[in-house]
Every structure is written in structure tokens, then in C-alpha cells.
Design an enzyme around this catalytic site. Structure first.
Site, PDB file in Angstrom:
ATOM      1  N   HIS A 168    -118.346   5.155 -41.461  1.00 17.74           N
ATOM      2  CA  HIS A 168    -117.268   5.652 -42.326  1.00 17.74           C
ATOM      3  C   HIS A 168    -117.274   5.028 -43.718  1.00 17.74           C
ATOM      4  CE1 HIS A 168    -114.989   6.907 -38.421  1.00 17.74           C
ATOM      5  NE2 HIS A 168    -115.917   7.761 -38.768  1.00 17.74           N
ATOM      6  N   SER A 207    -110.358   3.145 -30.430  1.00 16.86           N
ATOM      7  CA  SER A 207    -109.622   4.083 -29.580  1.00 16.86           C
ATOM      8  C   SER A 207    -110.484   5.293 -29.222  1.00 16.86           C
ATOM      9  CB  SER A 207    -108.355   4.552 -30.307  1.00 16.86           C
ATOM     10  OG  SER A 207    -108.720   5.252 -31.487  1.00 16.86           O
TER      11      SER A 207
HETATM   12  P1  OAD Z   1    -107.851   2.679 -33.928  1.00 16.63           P
HETATM   13  O1  OAD Z   1    -106.724   2.085 -34.676  1.00 16.63           O
HETATM   14  O2  OAD Z   1    -107.793   4.112 -33.583  1.00 16.63           O
HETATM   15  O3  OAD Z   1    -108.064   1.875 -32.573  1.00 16.63           O
HETATM   16  C1  OAD Z   1    -108.075   0.476 -32.581  1.00 16.63           C
HETATM   17  C2  OAD Z   1    -108.456  -0.014 -31.210  1.00 16.63           C
HETATM   18  O4  OAD Z   1    -108.549  -1.430 -31.281  1.00 16.63           O
HETATM   19  C3  OAD Z   1    -107.459   0.331 -30.122  1.00 16.63           C
HETATM   20  O5  OAD Z   1    -108.158   0.826 -28.973  1.00 16.63           O
HETATM   21  C4  OAD Z   1    -106.787  -1.025 -29.814  1.00 16.63           C
HETATM   22  O6  OAD Z   1    -106.396  -1.152 -28.452  1.00 16.63           O
HETATM   23  C5  OAD Z   1    -107.929  -1.976 -30.147  1.00 16.63           C
HETATM   24  N1  OAD Z   1    -107.544  -3.361 -30.458  1.00 16.63           N
HETATM   25  C6  OAD Z   1    -106.408  -3.824 -31.051  1.00 16.63           C
HETATM   26  N2  OAD Z   1    -106.450  -5.169 -31.182  1.00 16.63           N
HETATM   27  C7  OAD Z   1    -107.658  -5.562 -30.671  1.00 16.63           C
HETATM   28  C8  OAD Z   1    -108.301  -6.832 -30.505  1.00 16.63           C
HETATM   29  N3  OAD Z   1    -107.731  -7.968 -30.900  1.00 16.63           N
HETATM   30  N4  OAD Z   1    -109.531  -6.840 -29.935  1.00 16.63           N
HETATM   31  C9  OAD Z   1    -110.123  -5.688 -29.519  1.00 16.63           C
HETATM   32  N5  OAD Z   1    -109.559  -4.483 -29.654  1.00 16.63           N
HETATM   33  C10 OAD Z   1    -108.340  -4.408 -30.210  1.00 16.63           C
HETATM   34  O7  OAD Z   1    -109.176   2.313 -34.756  1.00 16.63           O
HETATM   35  P2  OAD Z   1    -110.608   2.991 -34.676  1.00 16.63           P
HETATM   36  O8  OAD Z   1    -110.928   3.434 -33.316  1.00 16.63           O
HETATM   37  O9  OAD Z   1    -111.554   2.072 -35.360  1.00 16.63           O
HETATM   38  O10 OAD Z   1    -111.615   6.464 -39.919  1.00 16.63           O
HETATM   39  O11 OAD Z   1    -110.384   4.256 -35.603  1.00 16.63           O
HETATM   40  C11 OAD Z   1    -111.440   5.118 -35.853  1.00 16.63           C
HETATM   41  C12 OAD Z   1    -111.322   5.706 -37.225  1.00 16.63           C
HETATM   42  O12 OAD Z   1    -110.010   6.249 -37.400  1.00 16.63           O
HETATM   43  C13 OAD Z   1    -111.429   4.704 -38.352  1.00 16.63           C
HETATM   44  O13 OAD Z   1    -112.764   4.373 -38.675  1.00 16.63           O
HETATM   45  C14 OAD Z   1    -110.762   5.407 -39.483  1.00 16.63           C
HETATM   46  C15 OAD Z   1    -109.539   5.918 -38.737  1.00 16.63           C
HETATM   47  O14 OAD Z   1    -108.936   7.028 -39.261  1.00 16.63           O
HETATM   48  C16 OAD Z   1    -111.444   7.044 -41.125  1.00 16.63           C
HETATM   49  O15 OAD Z   1    -110.576   6.692 -41.910  1.00 16.63           O
HETATM   50  C17 OAD Z   1    -112.414   8.155 -41.390  1.00 16.63           C
END
Ligand code: OAD
Length: 233
Positions: free
Chosen positions: A107, A174
Site C-alpha cells: 500500500h 484483519s
Molecule cells: P486493521 O486495522 O484492519 O487490522 C488490524 C489488526 O491488527 C486487527 O486484526 C487487530 O486485531 C490486530 N492487532 C491490534 N493490536 C495488535 C497487536 N498488538 N499485535 C498484533 N495484532 C494486533 O489493519 P490492516 O489489516 O493492516 O489500507 O488494514 C489493511 C488496510 O486497511 C491498510 O493497509 C489500509 C487500511 O485501509 C489502505 O489505506 C489502502
């Protein structure tokens, strides 16, 4: 380095949470406080570029003030023992600062800016981007990030890496955003997948282990186990 074992690590915002960077979809996450349509789409940029620049300028300041944590360092440690590729959805540079050399940013990267007309015209960026800041070819700079509705240019390379993985580790995502989330579908059947997350997403594959918990607590011991197992093979 083991020549037969290739580890692919797919990371998301959760791996940087303990470095103080907000995730997107957790309680008080970025998408609870900002509208995706306003700050992370080409339409939002057309409507109000200043709002978009302000949003990402703040993200850049936060990233530059943050430090890698034990989970980023554990990813980097693997490369001393395995062919290791980090595929991250994160725009921060914490994997690189922890020492990982092979990092694919699906991204984009907040420490770079790009021309708003030519995606290949990139410049390093550690300050704020202002309206009127131009790329070397004369068009307005924008953050080097992928917005919703835009292509994900690194996806093909990331899929090719995942196809040849002998082990996939998924940390802190997520798996709600496509095409990134579809990467897990590219593993060869039976490839071990380990998911580390306090609220692990469902991964439909044959050989999945979930380690519910924080990245900085769960990933380092898991990495040490993989390294120790090498000595036994
Ligand atoms: P999300 O915010 O959707 O998910 C974050 C994940 O991290 C969740 O599953 C939480 O349970 C987990 N989490 C929280 N604290 C944690 C910790 N201390 N250790 C491990 N895990 C933890 O974020 P992404 O999946 O990265 O894209 O989101 C994907 C994309 O959505 C991003 O790259 C961004 C966003 O919109 C764009 O902007 C194009």
C-alpha cells in the site's frame, strides 16, 4: 541460511500498534475517526487535496516519531536463517528500520511522495507535503500510498513470493482489504500458515495455526522456535 525454507511474512497495522501507531479498524482506529472516502480515495483527493495531505502528513509525523518493536526485529532476525520476504500492508518503514532487507509495501510508503500524474515519479519525503509542492516534472506531489479504488502494483510480485513460500506467517491484519487479503490464497496446498493477532482473522487453508496475542509477545518466541528447529533437521 537454509536454502530450502522460504518464509513469507504478511503484516498489517497490528504489528506496528505496539510502536504507538494506530490500526485502522480496532476501537479508536483511524477509520473510526476519519472517512475513507474523504482521505483515502482518488475522489477525496480531487474534492479536498488539503484534507488528504493533512491526514497523511500526520501519519508521516507519527511514523517518524515511532520506533520498531520486538515483532519487527523478530521478522528481521529470520533473514539470517531463512530466505525471508516481508510483505506489508503498512506504509510505515518500521520493518526496514528493524533491519529487514526484503520488504514489499503493498500500500505504498509514507516516507516517499509521488507525482499526482506519474506514479513512477517518486521522491523521498520526511517533511510535510503542502499544496504547491511539485515533483521534478512539475505536478503536485501526493503521498506515495495506494488509495481505495487504485491498483496495487506490488500485488503480482507479492503473489509470486507467496506461491513459493514454504511457510506463511500472518501478523496483525484483519484481512479485510483486497487484494492484499487474497494473498493467503496463493500458498501451495498444505503450506503451514501461522496467524498472530489478538483477534485472529479466519484463514481458510488446510494447515493453519493461530497464536492469539500481541505481535511483540507472540512473534519473537515463535521465530526462536523456527530457528531452533533448523538445528534439528
Ligand atoms: P486493521 O486495522 O484492519 O487490522 C488490524 C489488526 O491488527 C486487527 O486484526 C487487530 O486485531 C490486530 N492487532 C491490534 N493490536 C495488535 C497487536 N498488538 N499485535 C498484533 N495484532 C494486533 O489493519 P490492516 O489489516 O493492516 O489500507 O488494514 C489493511 C488496510 O486497511 C491498510 O493497509 C489500509 C487500511 O485501509 C489502505 O489505506 C489502502
Amino acid at each position: 541460511m537454509s536454502s530450502t525454507s522460504k518464509i513469507v511474512i504478511l503484516t498489517g497495522a497490528g504489528i506496528s500498534a505496539e510502536s504507538g501507531l494506530k490500526t485502522f479498524r480496532d476501537a479508536d482506529g483511524l477509520w473510526e475517526n476519519y472517512s475513507i472516502e474523504d482521505v483515502a480515495t482518488p475522489d477525496g483527493w480531487q474534492r479536498n487535496p488539503k484534507l488528504v495531505l493533512d491526514f497523511y502528513n500526520q501519519r508521516r509525523r507519527d511514523v517518524l516519531a515511532a520506533q520498531p518493536n520486538a515483532a519487527h526485529r523478530a521478522c528481521a532476525r529470520l533473514q539470517d536463517y531463512f530466505d525471508t520476504v516481508v510483505i506489508t500492508q503498512n506504509i510505515d518503514d518500521l520493518h526496514e528500520r528493524a533491519g529487514s532487507r526484503n520488504v514489499l509495501h503493498l500500500h505504498g510508503e509514507i516516507v516517499k511522495a509521488r507525482s499526482s500524474v506519474d506514479p513512477d515519479c517518486l521522491v523521498p519525503m520526511t517533511g510535510d507535503i503542502q499544496l504547491g509542492d511539485k515533483c521534478p516534472r512539475g505536478s503536485q506531489l501526493r503521498p506515495h500510498v495506494v488509495w481505495f479504488g487504485e491498483a496495487v502494483p506490488m500485488m503480482e510480485e507479492a503473489a509470486a513470493e507467496t506461491r513459493t513460500a514454504s511457510q506463511l506467517i500472518v501478523v496483525g491484519t484483519s484481512l479485510r482489504v483486497y487484494p492484499a487479503a487474497s494473498l493467503v490464497e496463493f500458498i501451495r496446498p498444505g503450506t503451514p500458515v501461522t496467524v498472530i493477532d489478538p483477534a485472529p482473522a479466519m484463514v481458510s487453508a488446510r494447515n493453519v495455526t493461530t497464536l492469539p496475542g500481541k505481535a511483540s509477545e507472540m512473534l519473537p518466541p515463535f521465530v526462536e522456535k523456527l530457528i531452533a528447529a533448523l538445528g534439528r533437521t
